[in-house]
Design a protein around this motif. Structure first.
Motif, PDB file in Angstrom:
ATOM      1  N   ASN A  61     -39.026  37.014  -4.532  1.00 20.97           N
ATOM      2  CA  ASN A  61     -40.396  36.516  -4.383  1.00 20.97           C
ATOM      3  C   ASN A  61     -41.386  37.371  -5.158  1.00 20.97           C
ATOM      4  N   ASN A 112     -46.390  39.303   6.506  1.00 24.06           N
ATOM      5  CA  ASN A 112     -45.972  39.749   7.836  1.00 24.06           C
ATOM      6  C   ASN A 112     -47.183  40.222   8.651  1.00 24.06           C
ATOM      7  N   ASN A 133     -36.643  42.020  -5.296  1.00 20.28           N
ATOM      8  CA  ASN A 133     -37.294  41.039  -4.425  1.00 20.28           C
ATOM      9  C   ASN A 133     -37.597  39.796  -5.259  1.00 20.28           C
ATOM     10  N   ASN A 148     -42.447  41.595   3.254  1.00 22.84           N
ATOM     11  CA  ASN A 148     -43.213  40.352   3.186  1.00 22.84           C
ATOM     12  C   ASN A 148     -44.690  40.675   3.403  1.00 22.84           C
TER      13      ASN A 148
END
Length: 247
Positions: A163, A7, A161, A4
């Motif tokens: 996203n 993060n 992934n 992410n």
């Protein structure tokens, strides 16, 4: 667990890399150490240790941090970190060479070679686009790059992934709806060299490419859409990126 970019630890490391680019090594080192001290899980610690290592003054200190990163990666033992093993072992080998330890240098060099090219990712895999496609359609190489349109791409790109595929859809050319398709590779594939070991160690975004067609087997809506402001920030970042695409 999924990579992410929002993060906190990832953000600190990105700030550290910006300081490196500005030739401010002390500020970079401080940010990487802060990331290490504030990391809360093995993956965050792995990323931080990798960057702390390259700011050490001696081969022995660098080796200590690289081996810390390696042990964390071995403990995680999944596709988030598997792409980092060849480079980790190679850098560890170089440290042993500097420390006049040829046996350990040779052993780690051999581990670097043996771990290269071993892809274990089973997906599911995704491809982001604005094209209106159907289950059973094939995606093939030969299209213009979304990022450097003068380049005809020799590969078709995909990721594990969702996203990340959503980001690719948002940045894709055209006025169509952003779509994230579930795809299956029909042939061999490799880590995307445009991202692997470029910013973060290995291939934590689980980004791949192939010269074989990708078969569409479904579509997903389970991904986080970016705001118009975030999309514009990404477009500006890509416009300022002077690096050449590895095609």
């Amino acid at each position: 667990m999924e990579f992410n970019p929002g993060n906190h630890i990832v953000q600190l490391c990105m700030q550290g890399m910006e300081m490196e680019e500005k030739d401010k090594p002390e500020e970079a080192s401080s940010l990487f150490l802060q990331a290490w001290n504030e990391a809360t899980n093995d993956f965050e610690k792995f990323i931080a240790a990798y960057y702390v290592a390259r700011h050490q003054k001696t081969a022995s200190e660098k080796l200590k941090w690289l081996e810390t990163a390696l042990q964390l990666a071995l403990a995680i033992n999944n596709d988030l970190v598997s792409g980092a093993f060849p480079n980790l072992y190679l850098n560890i080998s170089k440290c042993y060479e500097e420390l006049n330890d040829p046996d350990n240098a040779k052993r780690n060099y051999e581990l670097s070679i043996s771990s290269a090219g071993k892809l274990s990712d089973k997906g599911p895999f995704y491809h982001g686009t604005r094209a209106d496609l159907q289950v059973g359609d094939l995606l093939i190489p030969g299209n213009r790059s979304n990022y450097q349109p003068e380049i005809i791409m020799n590969h078709i790109y995909f990721t594990a992934n969702a996203n990340g595929a959503g980001l690719a859809a948002a940045l894709a050319k055209g006025e169509g709806k952003e779509r994230v398709y579930i795809v299956e590779p029909t042939g061999a594939f490799e880590n995307d060299p445009n991202v692997t070991d470029k910013k973060f160690p290995g291939n934590p975004t689980r980004s791949y490419r192939t010269q074989a067609p990708l078969k569409i087997v479904g579509e997903t809506t389970d991904w986080t859409k970016l705001t118009p402001e975030q999309i514009q920030q990404w477009r500006e970042k890509l416009a300022n990126n002077k690096g050449a695409i590895i095609n």
